[in-house]
Design an enzyme around this catalytic site. Structure first.
Site, PDB file in Angstrom:
ATOM      1  N   CYS A  20       0.867  -1.190   0.000  1.00 41.50           N
ATOM      2  CA  CYS A  20       0.000   0.000   0.000  1.00 41.50           C
ATOM      3  C   CYS A  20       0.896   1.230   0.000  1.00 41.50           C
ATOM      4  O   CYS A  20       2.061   1.147  -0.410  1.00 41.50           O
ATOM      5  CB  CYS A  20      -0.990  -0.025   1.164  1.00 41.50           C
ATOM      6  SG  CYS A  20      -0.238   0.029   2.799  1.00 41.50           S
ATOM      7  N   ASP A  57      -8.121   3.781   0.847  1.00 39.87           N
ATOM      8  CA  ASP A  57      -7.264   4.141   1.976  1.00 39.87           C
ATOM      9  C   ASP A  57      -8.123   4.541   3.180  1.00 39.87           C
ATOM     10  O   ASP A  57      -8.877   5.521   3.099  1.00 39.87           O
ATOM     11  CB  ASP A  57      -6.387   5.330   1.538  1.00 39.87           C
ATOM     12  CG  ASP A  57      -5.379   5.718   2.590  1.00 39.87           C
ATOM     13  OD1 ASP A  57      -5.414   5.154   3.691  1.00 39.87           O
ATOM     14  OD2 ASP A  57      -4.550   6.597   2.288  1.00 39.87           O
TER      15      ASP A  57
HETATM   16  P1  4NP Z   1      -1.872   2.790   4.077  1.00 35.74           P
HETATM   17  O1  4NP Z   1      -2.548   4.125   4.642  1.00 35.74           O
HETATM   18  O2  4NP Z   1      -1.279   3.141   2.738  1.00 35.74           O
HETATM   19  O3  4NP Z   1      -3.027   1.857   3.955  1.00 35.74           O
HETATM   20  O4  4NP Z   1      -0.852   2.351   5.095  1.00 35.74           O
HETATM   21  C1  4NP Z   1      -1.853   5.330   4.754  1.00 35.74           C
HETATM   22  C2  4NP Z   1      -1.108   5.585   5.867  1.00 35.74           C
HETATM   23  C3  4NP Z   1      -0.441   6.789   5.995  1.00 35.74           C
HETATM   24  C4  4NP Z   1      -0.547   7.734   5.004  1.00 35.74           C
HETATM   25  C5  4NP Z   1      -1.291   7.476   3.877  1.00 35.74           C
HETATM   26  C6  4NP Z   1      -1.946   6.261   3.752  1.00 35.74           C
HETATM   27  N1  4NP Z   1       0.100   8.988   5.147  1.00 35.74           N
HETATM   28  O5  4NP Z   1      -0.099   9.843   4.280  1.00 35.74           O
HETATM   29  O6  4NP Z   1       0.848   9.184   6.103  1.00 35.74           O
END
Ligand code: 4NP
Length: 153
Positions: free
Chosen positions: A7, A123
């Site tokens: 991800c 997300d």
């Molecule tokens: P993930 O979610 O890609 O599912 O782990 C996110 C976690 C943090 C961030 C974006 C998406 N961020 O921008 O910090």
């Protein structure tokens, strides 16, 4: 069979996918290993989001020990199947691929349960615990299909 779940941050979706897939590997007795990472570097070394940990506790899956890691080009050599949670992760991985062999390893996770529909795992980072439950549900369905498929190969 080495499987990588990818991800953006490696704190919300892909640690869930890793934990769920590990449980499926056990359930189906597959000769496979699974890991996860993010395309971004923001959360290297961090624990998964507490909402991801909490959501999986309910299913007796412990991901609390995972530490955030970023995708590396050498992962194309280590892994046989590389699953992106959304189209942005997918495009990002494709852009890093060195050749056709690398490209063929990259897939959208939701294609396992919803082939050809370009369905994604949204997300949940800016959402609430209900969004994390929905994330689990999408990922669980896809991993169940994937594990079943791998069990008959
Ligand atoms: P993930 O979610 O890609 O599912 O782990 C996110 C976690 C943090 C961030 C974006 C998406 N961020 O921008 O910090």
């Amino acid at each position: 069979m080495n499987i990588l779940m990818v991800c953006l941050g490696n704190i919300c979706r892909s640690p869930i996918a890793e934990g769920v897939m590990r449980q499926k590997i056990e359930k189906y007795g597959l000769d496979a290993e699974v890991n996860s990472c993010g395309t971004a570097s923001y959360h290297i070394g961090e624990s998964p989001d507490r909402r991801s940990i909490k959501t999986l506790e309910h299913y007796n899956i412990d991901i609390s020990q995972h530490q955030g890691q970023q995708f590396m080009i050498s992962d194309f050599d280590t892994y046989d199947l590389i699953f992106a949670m959304d189209t942005s992760n997918y495009t990002n991985l494709l852009a890093k691929a060195r050749n056709q062999k690398d490209k063929r390893k990259i897939k959208l996770l939701m294609d396992e349960s919803h082939p050809g529909q370009q369905k994604i795992v949204p997300d949940p980072y800016y959402g609430n615990i209900e969004d994390f439950k929905e994330t689990y549900s999408l990922i669980e369905g896809a991993c169940e299909h994937l594990a079943k498929k791998l069990s008959i190969i």
